[in-house]
Each structure stands twice: as C-alpha cells, then as structure tokens.
Design a protein around this motif. Structure first.
Motif, PDB file in Angstrom:
ATOM      1  N   VAL A 184       2.772   4.603   1.890  1.00 20.65           N
ATOM      2  CA  VAL A 184       3.663   5.588   2.512  1.00 20.65           C
ATOM      3  C   VAL A 184       2.952   6.930   2.633  1.00 20.65           C
ATOM      4  O   VAL A 184       3.042   7.610   3.673  1.00 20.65           O
ATOM      5  N   TRP A 188       2.145   8.878   6.012  1.00 13.52           N
ATOM      6  CA  TRP A 188       2.560  10.276   6.180  1.00 13.52           C
ATOM      7  C   TRP A 188       1.377  11.140   6.622  1.00 13.52           C
ATOM      8  O   TRP A 188       1.516  11.995   7.513  1.00 13.52           O
ATOM      9  N   THR A 213       9.227   8.933   5.816  1.00 12.66           N
ATOM     10  CA  THR A 213       8.171   8.942   4.789  1.00 12.66           C
ATOM     11  C   THR A 213       8.259  10.202   3.925  1.00 12.66           C
ATOM     12  O   THR A 213       8.007  10.153   2.715  1.00 12.66           O
ATOM     13  N   TYR A 216      11.046   9.684   1.436  1.00 10.67           N
ATOM     14  CA  TYR A 216      10.636   8.777   0.363  1.00 10.67           C
ATOM     15  C   TYR A 216       9.802   9.519  -0.679  1.00 10.67           C
ATOM     16  O   TYR A 216      10.048   9.404  -1.887  1.00 10.67           O
TER      17      TYR A 216
END
Length: 233
Positions: A184, A188, A213, A216
């Motif tokens: 992730v 990003w 992202t 998260y």
C-alpha cells in the motif's frame, strides 16, 4: 570488517543526501514550482524508507558510531516532513488570510515537540500518535484541493493526535499487516509521483485510490489497537 565499516559510513552518507533533497525542494517551493518540490520530497521519502533497513543491516551504531544517524535523520525529517510542506500549504491559495497562519503555526510548533519526544515509538515499531507526516497530508491536499473549512479542522485534529495514545503504523517496521502495508505504501508513493507529475490533475480512479491508500496508512494502526492480534498457540 573493514568493508562493513565502509558500508555503515555509506549509509550515513545516504541519509545525509536528504538535506540536499530538502534544499532542492525548498528552492522549488520558494519559486512556487510545486511539482518539482513534491518530486524532491518524494525522493527524500524513498531515501528515508531505505536508509533505516540499511542502517540496521550494517549496524551503524557499532561500525560508524562517530556519526549520530538518528539525530541526522530527525533533522532531515523535520525539514522534509514538516517545514517545507507547511510552507507550501501556507504559500498557496488553499488557505487564504488567517487560515494559513493558523495552519503553519500549528504544524511547525506541534511537530517540533513531537519529534523531540522520546516516547514516539511503540513496542512493535509503530508510532505513538500521528508521526508528523505532513508531506503526505499536504500532497493529498494539493491533489484534492478541499476548502479551508476542511483543511483547518483536519490539521488541528492530526496535531492533537500527535499527543494521544493512538497508534500509526510504520509500513516497513511494523510487522503486523506488513504484507499489506508495504505494498500500500509503495502504491501510495507511485500515486504521489503521478499526482505531482500531472500537476495534481489525477483521473477519477487514481484520485479514489490515492485517498483509499492514504486512509489505510492513517488508520491501520488504530484498527490494530481495536482488533488485538491473535496469539499463536
């Protein structure tokens, strides 16, 4: 052993390039070349993600103790994570009038206190409190261009979260969910480069993925606190 000492010193030299990248980003910011500024900051972000594992691999505390890598890293992080992004946010038309002053003072003041706090790391190598990653926040704000009524409360909430016992993951060092967190973080970073390179004019799906992202990375640590890890038998 001699080659290990050279490698350890080389890690320090790699970390030090962050100061050069910070200067290049600042020069671009002063000239309001936001794409160039963020690209330099993204490169600095990548260097910061790489030098830590290398420092542990080559045991810089043992083989190159004459240089305090932790102190150097904190100085560079404050420039690239806090000072330059705050200046950029202040210098755009995203925050007119008093709103810009409030945001730049809140970001710089609270962040320097947090960076000097010896309790910022948790036992699982996460961060206790929001880790002052304003470079990431400001880049997303540039991409989305929300109104001041959104930006100011967001900055205040994140600043308060610096000093609350809310966990934020380190995508590389936090072992739990690392198989998800690290990809992730890589996605990003790629989206951040795309956003800056395109002049912050991302396609619809790219913008949605960028926000997803970001959310998260901001919330995974708190979710981990709410959902304790299963103990292996």
């Amino acid at each position: 052993m001699k080659h290990v000492r050279k490698a350890a010193l080389g890690v320090h030299l790699l970390t030090a390039t962050g100061a050069v990248l910070a200067m290049l980003a600042m020069l671009a910011a002063v000239q309001e070349e936001w794409t160039a500024m963020f690209l330099w900051l993204v490169i600095a972000f990548v260097v910061d993600g790489v030098d830590g594992p290398l420092a542990r691999k080559y045991q810089v505390h043992t083989h190159a103790p004459q240089i305090d890598g932790v102190l150097m890293d904190l100085i560079i992080d404050y420039l690239t994570y806090v000072f330059i992004p705050a200046y950029a946010l202040f210098s755009t038309d995203l925050l007119p009038g008093w709103t810009g002053w409030v945001v730049i003072l809140v970001i710089t003041y609270t962040s320097v206190i947090y960076f000097a706090d010896t309790r910022m790391k948790t036992g699982d190598n996460s961060f206790s409190g929001f880790p002052g990653c304003w470079n990431m926040v400001v880049l997303v704000l540039f991409a989305l261009s929300p109104p001041p009524a959104v930006i100011v409360p967001l900055v205040v909430v994140l600043a308060v979260l610096m000093f609350l016992p809310v966990k934020f993951i380190h995508p590389v060092r936090t072992a739990r969910w690392r198989a998800v967190s690290l990809p992730v973080a890589l996605v990003w970073t790629l989206l951040a480069v795309w956003s800056a390179w395109s002049g912050f004019d991302m396609a619809g799906w790219g913008r949605v993925l960028f926000v997803a992202t970001t959310l998260y990375l901001l919330s995974a640590g708190a979710v981990q606190q709410l959902v304790p890890a299963r103990r292996s038998r």
